[in-house]
Design an enzyme around this catalytic site. Structure first.
Site, PDB file in Angstrom:
ATOM      1  N   ASP A 168      43.242  79.290  33.909  1.00 32.77           N
ATOM      2  CA  ASP A 168      42.770  80.061  35.059  1.00 32.77           C
ATOM      3  C   ASP A 168      43.773  81.132  35.465  1.00 32.77           C
ATOM      4  O   ASP A 168      44.945  81.089  35.083  1.00 32.77           O
ATOM      5  CB  ASP A 168      42.481  79.131  36.245  1.00 32.77           C
TER       6      ASP A 168
ATOM      7  N   GLU B 262      45.295  75.493  37.698  1.00 32.73           N
ATOM      8  CA  GLU B 262      46.714  75.501  38.075  1.00 32.73           C
ATOM      9  C   GLU B 262      46.954  76.331  39.326  1.00 32.73           C
ATOM     10  O   GLU B 262      47.742  75.973  40.189  1.00 32.73           O
ATOM     11  CB  GLU B 262      47.555  76.053  36.912  1.00 32.73           C
TER      12      GLU B 262
END
Ligand code: ZN
Length: 490
Positions: free
Chosen positions: A121, A188
């Protein structure tokens, strides 16, 4: 009387001799630099693949309803199509819907596996910043020198670099002695709770213990550290925690023509002033190894202070407190980030509140921060409450482990005949997914082989994120050699 002076003089001279001796004894550690890396990377091919990866808008938003599962699914399909050997030869599974875990079975089941970690991400682009981008953030535009776009640095170069390196090794019929895990979390940037934490829990449920984990976090400093002109590979051995506290004041409202001595806004402001005036105590302990490693390359006076922390610790801490960068390395930091209060120019504010964000030094805890803040503010009118569950700092990983040494050696190997490079253990200021693996190994390291200048560092989570093609090739070379070296670890 005379003899007292004599004793004092002798003591002073002895002290100076000891301090000088310690300063001169502070020398550089010998560098272990084995064979250079022998790999031929097709630059055109790999740069185009990273560019393509950037074009998947795998954004993590604070609001989970904005999660775009399709972007992740499409990226997974692209990975499978682009790295068929990896999918064919390694076991792979999807964890919690969107995270990826690969297992490359080692020949020797006695050896603990290593785990390379990256995240899929990226952070969003604030709409007001969109026009500041030289090239659209998800274009993955490639020019002569750079691959542009959100995620190039953080962290798709790492993810794709690991898969490129794995493909190289598979093509060479490399057989790992110890099992190699590749793990790619999907959240994350919003805490890693659904991704990396679930991967770690899954491995734990299978009773797996790891030799080490390597995640993002440290880079190769090219001018990031004041006073050091060498390049420094900063291997993160710990990361700070964080907590945000709300300070809230309620007061009687009313007309502003007959105000009290302090309005709610005044009371709140005083509390913020007090917090800024009373920073958390300094503790150089967790960054001392970093500074000591760099000391031989610093000015004589700095070197002397660093070589004699037995006598100069408080001097060192006050020196390091002067710059924001080094101050953050030695204490829990305080940053008032939000404030609101007041409704109209002639109305006393019935309420005012502020949010203060703290980055917690190892050794401190979120509970300690709360207690300390209440003590400094020392005003029952101000209600202090955490805004969400804070995160305590990580454990500190050892620098004398075989794993640390092997990562350091591989860094030198990847640097090859390049300019001089110092490898130093480092306290990571931000958070990474790596801390989720603390139950699986004490050896958790954070490093991406990416040469980073002060201009580059500003691009993380920011406008015009990009990676140079040259650096990206080095990222791949580093992972390639690291996996290869794992056969001779420990
Ligand atoms: Zn990241």
């Amino acid at each position: 009387m005379k003899s007292i002076f004599k004793i004092l003089l002798i003591t002073a001279v002895a002290l100076i001799i000891i301090m000088l001796a310690k300063t001169f004894m502070l020398t550089t550690e010998p560098v272990n630099r084995p064979d250079p890396i022998d790999i031929n990377i097709n630059t055109d091919l790999v740069k185009n693949r990273l560019s393509k990866m950037v074009q998947f808008v795998t954004v993590s938003n604070q609001d989970p309803s904005k999660f775009d599962a399709k972007a992740f699914d499409e990226m997974h399909a692209y990975l499978e199509q682009t790295f068929p050997l990896v999918y064919e030869k390694l076991q792979h599974e999807v964890v919690n819907g969107h995270s990826l875990l690969f297992k490359w079975q080692g020949k020797n089941a006695e050896l603990k596996p290593i785990l390379l970690l990256a995240h899929q991400d990226v952070v969003p682009i604030p709409p007001e910043a969109l026009s500041d981008w030289t090239h659209p953030p998800f274009s993955g535009l490639i020019d002569e020198t750079f691959i542009w776009g959100r995620g190039t640095l953080d962290d798709k170069a790492s993810l794709t670099g690991i898969l490129e390196a794995t493909t190289f090794l598979l093509k060479e019929n490399f057989e790992p002695e110890r099992t190699i895990y590749l793990a790619f979390g999907h959240d994350e940037e919003v805490g890693g709770v659904e991704g990396a934490a679930k991967i770690a829990a899954l491995l734990k449920s299978r009773n797996i213990q790891l030799e080490y984990v390597l995640d993002e976090g440290g880079v190769i400093s090219d001018g990031l550290i004041p006073g050091v002109d060498r390049r420094v590979a900063m291997i993160g051995i710990a990361e700070k925690g964080f907590t945000s506290l709300q300070l809230k004041v309620n007061a009687a409202g009313g007309h502003s023509s007959i105000p009290p001595k302090h309005t709610a806004i005044g009371t709140l402001s005083q509390a913020i002033v007090d917090l800024e005036a009373n920073p958390f105590p300094a503790n150089v302990k967790y960054s001392l190894k970093f500074f000591k490693t760099l000391a031989p390359y610093m000015s004589f006076s700095t070197k002397m202070v660093l070589a004699n922390t037995w006598i100069s610790k408080s001097l060192l801490e006050s020196q390091l407190s002067k710059s924001a960068t080094t101050s953050a390395m030695i204490r829990t930091t305080t940053a008032a980030t939000m404030i609101k209060g007041g409704v109209k120019d002639n109305v006393l504010p019935p309420e005012a509140d502020a949010i203060v964000n703290f980055r917690i030094l190892p050794g401190d805890t979120a509970d300690y921060v709360l207690a300390h803040v209440k003590k400094i503010i020392n005003n029952p009118k101000i209600k202090v409450t955490p805004t969400r569950v804070g995160r305590n700092p990580s454990k500190v990983s050892p620098t004398d482990s075989d794993s640390f040494r092997q990562i350091a050696t591989t860094i030198h190997q990847a640097n090859g005949e390049g300019k001089d490079l110092i490898v130093a253990p480092y306290l990571v200021m931000g958070g990474t997914d790596a801390r989720n693996f603390e139950d699986l190994t004490p050896n958790i390291y954070r490093f991406l082989f990416n040469e980073t200048t002060p201009d580059d560092i500003k691009r993380y989570h920011n406008t015009n994120e990009r990676i140079s093609i040259e650096n990206y090739v080095k990222v791949i070379r580093f992972y390639y050699q690291l996996m290869k070296n794992s056969n001779t670890l420990g």
